[in-house]
Design a protein around this motif. Structure first.
Motif, PDB file in Angstrom:
ATOM      1  N   ALA A  60       0.816  -1.214   0.000  1.00 54.60           N
ATOM      2  CA  ALA A  60       0.000   0.000   0.000  1.00 54.60           C
ATOM      3  C   ALA A  60       0.853   1.269   0.000  1.00 54.60           C
ATOM      4  O   ALA A  60       0.451   2.286  -0.574  1.00 54.60           O
ATOM      5  CB  ALA A  60      -0.925   0.001   1.222  1.00 54.60           C
ATOM      6  N   GLU A  61       2.037   1.198   0.608  1.00 56.09           N
ATOM      7  CA  GLU A  61       2.832   2.413   0.808  1.00 56.09           C
ATOM      8  C   GLU A  61       3.991   2.579  -0.164  1.00 56.09           C
ATOM      9  O   GLU A  61       4.668   3.621  -0.141  1.00 56.09           O
ATOM     10  CB  GLU A  61       3.376   2.432   2.242  1.00 56.09           C
ATOM     11  N   ASN A  62       4.244   1.596  -1.017  1.00 54.42           N
ATOM     12  CA  ASN A  62       5.450   1.653  -1.836  1.00 54.42           C
ATOM     13  C   ASN A  62       5.205   1.402  -3.323  1.00 54.42           C
ATOM     14  O   ASN A  62       6.077   0.892  -4.024  1.00 54.42           O
ATOM     15  CB  ASN A  62       6.488   0.659  -1.302  1.00 54.42           C
ATOM     16  N   SER A  63       4.025   1.782  -3.792  1.00 56.70           N
ATOM     17  CA  SER A  63       3.760   1.661  -5.217  1.00 56.70           C
ATOM     18  C   SER A  63       4.516   2.749  -5.981  1.00 56.70           C
ATOM     19  O   SER A  63       4.829   3.809  -5.432  1.00 56.70           O
ATOM     20  CB  SER A  63       2.266   1.763  -5.506  1.00 56.70           C
ATOM     21  N   TYR A  64       4.827   2.464  -7.232  1.00 59.06           N
ATOM     22  CA  TYR A  64       5.607   3.394  -8.061  1.00 59.06           C
ATOM     23  C   TYR A  64       4.979   3.463  -9.446  1.00 59.06           C
ATOM     24  O   TYR A  64       5.002   2.489 -10.198  1.00 59.06           O
ATOM     25  CB  TYR A  64       7.057   2.914  -8.145  1.00 59.06           C
ATOM     26  N   HIS A  65       4.403   4.613  -9.762  1.00 59.71           N
ATOM     27  CA  HIS A  65       3.847   4.854 -11.094  1.00 59.71           C
ATOM     28  C   HIS A  65       4.800   5.784 -11.835  1.00 59.71           C
ATOM     29  O   HIS A  65       5.186   6.826 -11.317  1.00 59.71           O
ATOM     30  CB  HIS A  65       2.459   5.489 -11.009  1.00 59.71           C
ATOM     31  N   TYR A  66       5.190   5.403 -13.039  1.00 57.69           N
ATOM     32  CA  TYR A  66       6.173   6.180 -13.784  1.00 57.69           C
ATOM     33  C   TYR A  66       5.677   6.449 -15.205  1.00 57.69           C
ATOM     34  O   TYR A  66       4.807   5.735 -15.732  1.00 57.69           O
ATOM     35  CB  TYR A  66       7.525   5.454 -13.833  1.00 57.69           C
ATOM     36  N   THR A  67       6.249   7.475 -15.801  1.00 58.93           N
ATOM     37  CA  THR A  67       5.953   7.812 -17.194  1.00 58.93           C
ATOM     38  C   THR A  67       7.264   8.007 -17.947  1.00 58.93           C
ATOM     39  O   THR A  67       8.308   8.274 -17.347  1.00 58.93           O
ATOM     40  CB  THR A  67       5.111   9.095 -17.303  1.00 58.93           C
ATOM     41  N   TYR A  68       7.196   7.871 -19.267  1.00 53.14           N
ATOM     42  CA  TYR A  68       8.362   8.120 -20.125  1.00 53.14           C
ATOM     43  C   TYR A  68       7.882   8.294 -21.557  1.00 53.14           C
ATOM     44  O   TYR A  68       6.747   7.932 -21.903  1.00 53.14           O
ATOM     45  CB  TYR A  68       9.383   6.978 -20.033  1.00 53.14           C
ATOM     46  N   ASN A  69       8.744   8.879 -22.381  1.00 50.28           N
ATOM     47  CA  ASN A  69       8.426   9.090 -23.787  1.00 50.28           C
ATOM     48  C   ASN A  69       9.127   8.056 -24.651  1.00 50.28           C
ATOM     49  O   ASN A  69      10.315   7.781 -24.465  1.00 50.28           O
ATOM     50  CB  ASN A  69       8.848  10.496 -24.224  1.00 50.28           C
ATOM     51  N   GLU A  70       8.409   7.484 -25.597  1.00 48.37           N
ATOM     52  CA  GLU A  70       8.991   6.531 -26.535  1.00 48.37           C
ATOM     53  C   GLU A  70       8.492   6.863 -27.938  1.00 48.37           C
ATOM     54  O   GLU A  70       7.303   6.778 -28.217  1.00 48.37           O
ATOM     55  CB  GLU A  70       8.617   5.094 -26.160  1.00 48.37           C
ATOM     56  N   PHE A  71       9.436   7.302 -28.790  1.00 47.48           N
ATOM     57  CA  PHE A  71       9.112   7.694 -30.160  1.00 47.48           C
ATOM     58  C   PHE A  71       8.005   8.745 -30.202  1.00 47.48           C
ATOM     59  O   PHE A  71       7.120   8.730 -31.064  1.00 47.48           O
ATOM     60  CB  PHE A  71       8.711   6.480 -30.997  1.00 47.48           C
ATOM     61  N   GLY A  72       8.032   9.661 -29.228  1.00 46.72           N
ATOM     62  CA  GLY A  72       7.078  10.755 -29.203  1.00 46.72           C
ATOM     63  C   GLY A  72       5.762  10.432 -28.524  1.00 46.72           C
ATOM     64  O   GLY A  72       4.886  11.294 -28.441  1.00 46.72           O
ATOM     65  N   PHE A  73       5.610   9.204 -28.030  1.00 44.58           N
ATOM     66  CA  PHE A  73       4.380   8.805 -27.353  1.00 44.58           C
ATOM     67  C   PHE A  73       4.623   8.757 -25.849  1.00 44.58           C
ATOM     68  O   PHE A  73       5.645   8.245 -25.388  1.00 44.58           O
ATOM     69  CB  PHE A  73       3.897   7.448 -27.844  1.00 44.58           C
ATOM     70  N   LEU A  74       3.666   9.254 -25.061  1.00 42.43           N
ATOM     71  CA  LEU A  74       3.755   9.197 -23.611  1.00 42.43           C
ATOM     72  C   LEU A  74       3.341   7.810 -23.139  1.00 42.43           C
ATOM     73  O   LEU A  74       2.226   7.361 -23.400  1.00 42.43           O
ATOM     74  CB  LEU A  74       2.873  10.266 -22.963  1.00 42.43           C
ATOM     75  N   MET A  75       4.250   7.124 -22.466  1.00 45.60           N
ATOM     76  CA  MET A  75       4.001   5.783 -21.954  1.00 45.60           C
ATOM     77  C   MET A  75       4.027   5.829 -20.428  1.00 45.60           C
ATOM     78  O   MET A  75       4.565   6.759 -19.829  1.00 45.60           O
ATOM     79  CB  MET A  75       5.061   4.804 -22.466  1.00 45.60           C
ATOM     80  N   ASP A  76       3.445   4.812 -19.797  1.00 43.47           N
ATOM     81  CA  ASP A  76       3.502   4.749 -18.336  1.00 43.47           C
ATOM     82  C   ASP A  76       3.525   3.295 -17.884  1.00 43.47           C
ATOM     83  O   ASP A  76       3.349   2.371 -18.679  1.00 43.47           O
ATOM     84  CB  ASP A  76       2.339   5.507 -17.693  1.00 43.47           C
ATOM     85  N   GLY A  77       3.780   3.094 -16.597  1.00 45.35           N
ATOM     86  CA  GLY A  77       3.823   1.761 -16.039  1.00 45.35           C
ATOM     87  C   GLY A  77       3.755   1.809 -14.532  1.00 45.35           C
ATOM     88  O   GLY A  77       3.824   2.879 -13.912  1.00 45.35           O
ATOM     89  N   ASP A  78       3.630   0.623 -13.937  1.00 42.80           N
ATOM     90  CA  ASP A  78       3.533   0.514 -12.486  1.00 42.80           C
ATOM     91  C   ASP A  78       4.501  -0.539 -11.973  1.00 42.80           C
ATOM     92  O   ASP A  78       4.657  -1.612 -12.572  1.00 42.80           O
ATOM     93  CB  ASP A  78       2.111   0.162 -12.055  1.00 42.80           C
ATOM     94  N   ALA A  79       5.156  -0.216 -10.886  1.00 42.53           N
ATOM     95  CA  ALA A  79       6.100  -1.129 -10.254  1.00 42.53           C
ATOM     96  C   ALA A  79       6.022  -0.906  -8.749  1.00 42.53           C
ATOM     97  O   ALA A  79       5.163  -0.173  -8.255  1.00 42.53           O
ATOM     98  CB  ALA A  79       7.516  -0.874 -10.784  1.00 42.53           C
ATOM     99  N   MET A  80       6.925  -1.557  -8.013  1.00 49.77           N
ATOM    100  CA  MET A  80       7.054  -1.310  -6.585  1.00 49.77           C
ATOM    101  C   MET A  80       8.404  -0.651  -6.323  1.00 49.77           C
ATOM    102  O   MET A  80       9.370  -0.879  -7.065  1.00 49.77           O
ATOM    103  CB  MET A  80       6.939  -2.605  -5.779  1.00 49.77           C
ATOM    104  N   ALA A  81       8.466   0.161  -5.280  1.00 53.28           N
ATOM    105  CA  ALA A  81       9.695   0.893  -4.937  1.00 53.28           C
ATOM    106  C   ALA A  81      10.215   0.384  -3.593  1.00 53.28           C
ATOM    107  O   ALA A  81       9.562   0.573  -2.569  1.00 53.28           O
ATOM    108  CB  ALA A  81       9.424   2.388  -4.881  1.00 53.28           C
ATOM    109  N   ILE A  82      11.382  -0.256  -3.623  1.00 51.03           N
ATOM    110  CA  ILE A  82      11.990  -0.775  -2.396  1.00 51.03           C
ATOM    111  C   ILE A  82      13.036   0.238  -1.915  1.00 51.03           C
ATOM    112  O   ILE A  82      14.010   0.498  -2.633  1.00 51.03           O
ATOM    113  CB  ILE A  82      12.657  -2.134  -2.631  1.00 51.03           C
ATOM    114  N   PRO A  83      12.859   0.826  -0.741  1.00 48.19           N
ATOM    115  CA  PRO A  83      13.850   1.793  -0.249  1.00 48.19           C
ATOM    116  C   PRO A  83      15.256   1.188  -0.205  1.00 48.19           C
ATOM    117  O   PRO A  83      15.432   0.025   0.183  1.00 48.19           O
ATOM    118  CB  PRO A  83      13.338   2.133   1.154  1.00 48.19           C
ATOM    119  N   ASN A  84      16.234   1.964  -0.609  1.00 51.38           N
ATOM    120  CA  ASN A  84      17.608   1.461  -0.673  1.00 51.38           C
ATOM    121  C   ASN A  84      18.130   0.984   0.672  1.00 51.38           C
ATOM    122  O   ASN A  84      18.948   0.059   0.734  1.00 51.38           O
ATOM    123  CB  ASN A  84      18.540   2.543  -1.229  1.00 51.38           C
TER     124      ASN A  84
END
Length: 396
Positions: A295-319
């Motif tokens: 619940a507390e460590n979800s990670y939603h990210y975005t990036y550009n690929e060939f001019g298109f805005l893409m996104d995804g979801d992962a988990m973030a583990i503190p270092n």
């Protein structure tokens, strides 16, 4: 219409490829030089009143030419032939207590013009004493002795207790990177210096002290804990593994009821056969439930690929939860590593180059510093120094 659109899309990709290739093959033979001032910045918590010794490496990516410079100052001046560079730094602060290791990296920076100022942040290398480390990762698979067809069913992780104390495998997290080392994108937000972006996380069973690991001993986590050697002589017998990454959602997965199964905390972990992902082992803070972590460590990210805005979801583990990390590459300098340099400032591989056929039947093995009176493994938080390619330890 779909076919026409697909053809047009492929043409665009080809044009982009050749355009990028022209940039990557930039001619540096003109010998035009740039006066570079490299400024190193420290974390605020680091006391820099003691002497610091730096080794800075400037590697021109297209030519492979590398220049190393030693410095005792956080400001370094050097003349470099104009080009596209990877800059890596290793430093040691000598103090009365224990040396502090600093690391930093810039994966790619264009150096051009007469003068250029470059700022690079260095970070303290994180060392978790008295816990497990990666001893071996067998990811390449083996070729069938009759057909020569690669087989990937017998892959495994081997972890080692490099301490003088009993540690417990109970509740250990093993995570695979969301991204790959051979495909860099500008993912936003960039959390790498604080957290590890995990695309899959498994957790080992146990209630706290069910699975003790004695000092200087190993455990094996197999993708499939079965006797693969019974299928072909080139394959490995994993029926005695300590844990199995069995997935009830995989129709081809065969469970060995004699071996405890790991659980999927977030998606599955599949040891990447190309060797272009990174892996970490970590522990949840005491009294944190799996539900709270998710619940507390979800990670939603975005990036550009060939001019298109893409996104995804992962988990973030503190270092600071991570006890060891390894970056893998396919044999060439990766586009980037997927951990903070405080966790791992290098990478390791079984390949000489992308597509290397000799990689099959090899694993990356951590270097042994001594066998007397017991085995001690090297751990500098730099996989390029700590690992070498060789025969899997479980292969007879």
């Amino acid at each position: 219409m779909k076919l026409i659109n697909k053809i047009l899309f492929n043409i665009v990709i080809i044009l982009l490829f050749f355009s990028c290739s022209s940039d990557d093959d930039m001619d540096i033979s003109s010998n035009s030089k740039t006066k570079v001032e490299l400024r190193l910045s420290y974390p605020q918590e680091i006391d820099i009143s003691s002497p610091v010794n730096f080794i800075v490496s400037f590697k021109e990516i297209n030519s492979g030419i590398e220049t190393q410079v030693e410095s005792k100052s956080p400001i370094l001046n050097i003349d470099l032939i104009s080009g596209n560079y990877k800059i890596s730094v290793e430093g040691v602060i000598d103090n009365d207590k224990a040396p502090i290791k600093l690391t930093g990296i810039l994966e790619s920076i264009s150096i051009t013009g007469e003068n250029q100022i470059i700022e690079l942040s260095v970070h303290q290398s994180i060392t978790q004493k008295g816990d497990l480390i990666f001893e071996e990762i067998y990811y390449t698979g083996s070729k069938n002795s009759l057909t020569g067809i690669p087989y990937f069913g017998d892959r495994y992780f081997k972890l080692y207790n490099n301490s003088d104390y009993v540690v417990y495998a109970d509740g250990l997290l093993l995570a695979e990177s969301e991204f790959t080392t051979n495909d860099k994108n500008d993912y936003s937000p960039n959390i790498m210096e604080q957290k590890f972006a995990a695309g899959g996380i498994i957790i080992l069973p146990g209630k706290g002290k069910d699975y003790p690991i004695p000092p200087r001993s190993s455990i094996v986590i197999a993708e499939s804990a079965n006797n693969h050697n019974a299928i072909d002589k080139n394959y490995i017998n994993l029926s005695s593994a300590n844990f199995e990454m069995y997935s009830p959602y995989d129709d081809e997965s065969v469970d060995n009821p004699q071996v405890p199964n790991t659980s999927e905390l977030f998606n599955s972990v599949s040891i990447d056969k190309k060797g272009v992902r990174s892996y970490v082992i970590a522990r949840l803070p005491e009294n944190m439930s799996k539900e709270t972590f998710l619940a507390e460590n979800s990670y939603h990210y975005t990036y550009n690929e060939f001019g298109f805005l893409m996104d995804g979801d992962a988990m973030a583990i503190p270092n600071n939860w991570i006890i060891d990390a390894v970056n893998l590459s396919n044999g060439k300098d990766p586009d980037w590593i997927l951990t903070s340099t405080s966790l791992d400032s290098g990478w390791t591989t079984c390949s000489l180059h992308e597509g290397d056929e000799s990689r099959y039947g090899k694993s990356v093995n951590r270097i042994v510093t001594t066998q007397i009176p017991y085995k001690i493994l090297q751990d500098t938080n730099n996989s390029k120094k700590d690992f070498k390619s060789g025969k899997p330890s479980l292969k007879k």
